[in-house]
Design an enzyme around this catalytic site. Sequence first.
Site, PDB file in Angstrom:
ATOM      1  N   THR A 197       0.854  -1.192   0.000  1.00 50.02           N
ATOM      2  CA  THR A 197       0.000   0.000   0.000  1.00 50.02           C
ATOM      3  C   THR A 197       0.887   1.237   0.000  1.00 50.02           C
ATOM      4  O   THR A 197       1.825   1.337   0.792  1.00 50.02           O
ATOM      5  CB  THR A 197      -0.929  -0.005   1.229  1.00 50.02           C
ATOM      6  OG1 THR A 197      -1.806  -1.131   1.141  1.00 50.02           O
ATOM      7  CG2 THR A 197      -1.757   1.273   1.297  1.00 50.02           C
ATOM      8  N   ILE A 251       4.832  -1.155   3.002  1.00 54.53           N
ATOM      9  CA  ILE A 251       4.558   0.259   2.755  1.00 54.53           C
ATOM     10  C   ILE A 251       5.363   0.710   1.543  1.00 54.53           C
ATOM     11  O   ILE A 251       6.592   0.612   1.522  1.00 54.53           O
ATOM     12  CB  ILE A 251       4.914   1.116   3.984  1.00 54.53           C
ATOM     13  CG1 ILE A 251       3.997   0.766   5.167  1.00 54.53           C
ATOM     14  CG2 ILE A 251       4.831   2.605   3.650  1.00 54.53           C
ATOM     15  CD1 ILE A 251       2.528   1.092   4.942  1.00 54.53           C
ATOM     16  N   LYS A 252       4.653   1.213   0.533  1.00 49.37           N
ATOM     17  CA  LYS A 252       5.311   1.660  -0.699  1.00 49.37           C
ATOM     18  C   LYS A 252       5.689   3.134  -0.599  1.00 49.37           C
ATOM     19  O   LYS A 252       4.866   3.977  -0.234  1.00 49.37           O
ATOM     20  CB  LYS A 252       4.391   1.462  -1.913  1.00 49.37           C
ATOM     21  CG  LYS A 252       4.238   0.026  -2.336  1.00 49.37           C
ATOM     22  CD  LYS A 252       3.306  -0.102  -3.528  1.00 49.37           C
ATOM     23  CE  LYS A 252       3.980   0.272  -4.822  1.00 49.37           C
ATOM     24  NZ  LYS A 252       3.083   0.029  -5.991  1.00 49.37           N
ATOM     25  N   LEU A 253       6.933   3.412  -0.938  1.00 47.23           N
ATOM     26  CA  LEU A 253       7.461   4.775  -0.933  1.00 47.23           C
ATOM     27  C   LEU A 253       8.189   5.015  -2.247  1.00 47.23           C
ATOM     28  O   LEU A 253       8.862   4.115  -2.764  1.00 47.23           O
ATOM     29  CB  LEU A 253       8.456   4.958   0.213  1.00 47.23           C
ATOM     30  CG  LEU A 253       7.980   4.657   1.638  1.00 47.23           C
ATOM     31  CD1 LEU A 253       9.160   4.405   2.552  1.00 47.23           C
ATOM     32  CD2 LEU A 253       7.145   5.807   2.159  1.00 47.23           C
TER      33      LEU A 253
END
Length: 308
Positions: free
Chosen positions: A88, A124-126
């Site tokens: 996400t 967690i997508k960054l």
Amino acid sequence: MTSKLEQLKQFTTVVADTGDLDAITRLKPVDATTNPSLLLKAAAIPGYADLLKQVKADAKGNVDLACDKFAVAVGSGILKVIPGRISTEVDARLSFDEPALLNKARQLIALYEAAGVAKERVLIKLASTWEGIRAAEQLEKEGIQTNLTLLFSFAQAQACADAGVFLISPFVGRIYDWYKKSTGQEYVGAEDPGVQSVTRIYNYYKANGYNTVVMGASFRNIGQIEQLAGCDRLTISPELLQQLSDDQGELPQVLKPGNAGEAKQHLNESQFRWAMNEDAMGTEKLAEGIRQFARDQEKLEKLIAEKA
């Protein structure tokens, strides 16, 4: 003969690049990835209409929170039909603000945990900016694993490995697009610049003992996927997954851990920024990707704000 999809699954973890629950249920990937563009697409699916209204009501008019709740609700639903993990993405507008990235990532994890989802099932997508990589380094220390996306350059891959991030998503198709537009040439097979980029990164990581997972992303055709068979993971759209499922041809493993790679090189901030400056493709595609995700985030906010 088994399908190319089943053959690929023998040496690569297959991930679905979609928020479409029906497609995920049908194609049976291990993991799934979402981003603001895919969430916007999912929001247009009639089955999500009630959910959009619900998250808006739960967020009490806070559209930013409602978007986060929608992302988490979609992700939680997907996790019910896959054995692995959901990725996400953090709001792309925060890509150059390390403290804000950290706060947003922690908030998303808190929302998942409130929904009964353990943080071990979430990535967690960054965006792979310097600030995004530094935020990821801190999150990993907190036990929050990360997926560094919008990765187009070797320098980004080097910095991510040094930071000890869990996973990177080097983009194949968007690199191909840039070179095709820049040169006017068509690229096929091993000559594809996007394929070459992921191959180089994979070999570098394996040769130097990095544990960071390489997950090729952004494919334009199954030929690109075939050239990266053997990569740790590949995240693939439902359309291309279906093509692989329908194809009964042979699919040999191409990428293997024993292939030669370049010597380890550590980059400080100035070296990273200089390397990005010297990479016109990497710089342009990173900026373009952040702008696109930011625009789609704004469209999603508008869509939720307009819901009754």
